[in-house]
Write an enzyme that holds these catalytic residues in place. Structure first.
Site, PDB file in Angstrom:
ATOM      1  N   HIS A 130       4.084   7.381  15.336  1.00 58.15           N
ATOM      2  CA  HIS A 130       4.843   6.102  15.353  1.00 58.15           C
ATOM      3  C   HIS A 130       6.128   6.153  15.948  1.00 58.15           C
ATOM      4  O   HIS A 130       7.230   5.738  15.133  1.00 58.15           O
ATOM      5  CB  HIS A 130       5.080   5.831  13.565  1.00 58.15           C
ATOM      6  CG  HIS A 130       3.897   5.502  12.980  1.00 58.15           C
ATOM      7  ND1 HIS A 130       2.726   4.894  13.188  1.00 58.15           N
ATOM      8  CD2 HIS A 130       3.525   5.730  11.530  1.00 58.15           C
ATOM      9  CE1 HIS A 130       1.837   4.635  12.411  1.00 58.15           C
ATOM     10  NE2 HIS A 130       2.415   5.228  11.228  1.00 58.15           N
ATOM     11  N   HIS A 204       3.369  -2.245   9.481  1.00 60.06           N
ATOM     12  CA  HIS A 204       2.819  -1.391   8.618  1.00 60.06           C
ATOM     13  C   HIS A 204       2.972  -1.674   6.957  1.00 60.06           C
ATOM     14  O   HIS A 204       3.464  -0.776   6.298  1.00 60.06           O
ATOM     15  CB  HIS A 204       3.583   0.019   8.911  1.00 60.06           C
ATOM     16  CG  HIS A 204       2.792   1.371   8.593  1.00 60.06           C
ATOM     17  ND1 HIS A 204       2.335   1.367   7.223  1.00 60.06           N
ATOM     18  CD2 HIS A 204       2.447   2.336   9.144  1.00 60.06           C
ATOM     19  CE1 HIS A 204       1.783   2.610   7.416  1.00 60.06           C
ATOM     20  NE2 HIS A 204       1.731   2.992   8.418  1.00 60.06           N
ATOM     21  N   GLU A 338      -2.923  -2.535   9.712  1.00 56.04           N
ATOM     22  CA  GLU A 338      -2.263  -2.544  10.832  1.00 56.04           C
ATOM     23  C   GLU A 338      -2.873  -2.921  12.300  1.00 56.04           C
ATOM     24  O   GLU A 338      -3.467  -2.102  12.802  1.00 56.04           O
ATOM     25  CB  GLU A 338      -1.550  -1.273  10.978  1.00 56.04           C
ATOM     26  CG  GLU A 338      -1.144  -0.626   9.708  1.00 56.04           C
ATOM     27  CD  GLU A 338      -1.005   1.023   9.797  1.00 56.04           C
ATOM     28  OE1 GLU A 338      -0.322   1.543  10.911  1.00 56.04           O
ATOM     29  OE2 GLU A 338      -1.426   1.677   9.099  1.00 56.04           O
TER      30      GLU A 338
END
Ligand code: GLA
Length: 373
Positions: A130, A204, A338
């Site tokens: 991420h 997210h 996502e």
């Protein structure tokens, strides 16, 4: 008498106009929520004509509250978030956030572009997750409230500097949220760069259609219009295979509850500790994924032009995060859909390209639509 009437008409018109302006302003309410590294953090409350509320914050360009009715009209917040900014800073890093530069994992934090090897922060076992610990989820974005929009709209922008978290190129990033009267969150992304680079942008948000903090999501009925998914190794890095879902617990082309097959001794469920995988959209229909929760009757549809979706069912949640209203977010009490590219694509030429060149703009739209049935 005539004069009095005229004055009265003018006064009423002025009052009406003032009222309209007031109503207009109230569509997006902006309040100070906190400060982060010298930047102001706001809480933005978007109210649509149906009276339903979406709250956003520019810290990580995130969704932090989404209040929609159940089939009896009873409203509840159905997404994870925190009541205070301090709670958000101390809490889970990704709840509701826009994730970048590269959402999901890059193996060993390394990739090569035009013969140059780039190294990224390692923050998930041996891998980079991420966009590293200081990714786009953890910066204060700029906030704009565009005027004259049909629906409540907020645009977050961020200038990501060259070599931020090891990635080349100065990037301009935009994430625009529109909250329609039809209870759709429309997220429009736009990205540019001044040097060749790689990216994967997503949102997210965790959803629980019973209401956030009200039990688990194992009874949610899921459909994903994907005839293939991306198998991973034990560190959740793609093996390169794009495996047909047919005949496996990954077949959500027809409705199945999340919990129905999650305990099966299938290699990928074991490696992922449950579902934590990218599904490759067939892109044959308008709606790419849908979730139905029969107790509340809430129904969520996902529509996206991105190539796939990471379906994650909260396998790492353990109740230590206390969210809105003091409710703990326990094991598998939220699910994420996502939308984005596949994990580790820069190291997999067989996957759709995640390269962005100077002069090009990556534009993408994902819609989360809420209703009851
Ligand atoms: C993604 C990943 C998960 C987990 C969450 C964050 O969904 O695929 O493995 O890291 O983010 O908790």
């Amino acid at each position: 008498m005539k004069k009095i009437n005229q004055t009265l008409i003018l006064l009423t018109a002025a009052l009406l106009l003032a009222g309209c302006n007031q109503a207009k302003k109230e569509i997006v309410k902006k309040e100070l929520f906190g400060t982060y590294k010298g930047g102001e953090v706001y809480l933005l409350t978007l109210t649509n004509k149906a009276g339903n509320v979406l709250k956003l914050t520019n810290f990580g360009a995130r969704i932090t509250w989404l209040e929609v009715p159940d089939k009896d009209g009873k409203k509840d917040n159905i997404t994870f978030g925190f009541d205070t900014f301090d709670g958000m800073i101390a809490g889970d890093r990704y709840y509701g956030a826009v994730v970048g530069r590269y959402a999901n994992r890059i193996a060993k934090g390394k990739f090569t572009l035009d013969g140059v090897e780039y190294s990224l922060p390692i923050n998930n076992g041996p891998n980079s997750l991420h966009g590293g610990p200081e990714g786009w989820h953890s910066v204060a974005w700029n906030t704009e409230i565009p005027e004259k929009t049909e629906y409540p709209t907020v645009r977050f922008t961020y200038k990501s500097p060259d070599m931020e978290a090891g990635y080349p190129g100065n990037m301009n990033v935009e994430a625009t949220y529109t909250w329609t009267d039809n209870n759709e969150i429309i997220i429009d992304y736009a990205l540019t760069t001044d040097k060749k680079t790689v990216f994967n942008i997503t949102n997210h948000a965790y959803f629980n259609l019973h209401g956030a903090g009200n039990g688990d999501i194992l009874d949610h009925q899921l459909v994903i219009k994907a005839s293939k998914f991306v198998p991973v190794d034990t560190f959740l890095i793609p093996t390169g295979e794009m495996r047909p879902v047919a005949g496996s617990p990954f077949d959500f082309t027809t409705p199945h509850t999340v919990g129905e097959r999650i305990g099966e001794a299938y290699d990928q469920l074991i490696y992922g500790g449950g579902y934590d995988h990218t599904f490759i959209f067939d892109n044959a229909e308008e709606v790419d994924a849908a979730v139905y929760e029969p107790v509340s009757g809430r129904f969520m549809e996902v529509i996206s032009d991105q190539p796939g979706v990471q379906f994650y069912c909260g396998n790492f949640l353990n109740g230590t995060m206390i969210g809105h209203g003091g409710k703990p977010y326990v094991y598998r009490s939220g699910l994420c859909l996502e939308t984005g590219h596949y994990p580790d694509s820069p190291n997999h030429p067989e996957f759709p390209s995640t390269v962005l060149n100077p002069g090009d703009t990556f534009k993408s739209r994902t819609i989360y639509r809420f209703s009851v049935k």
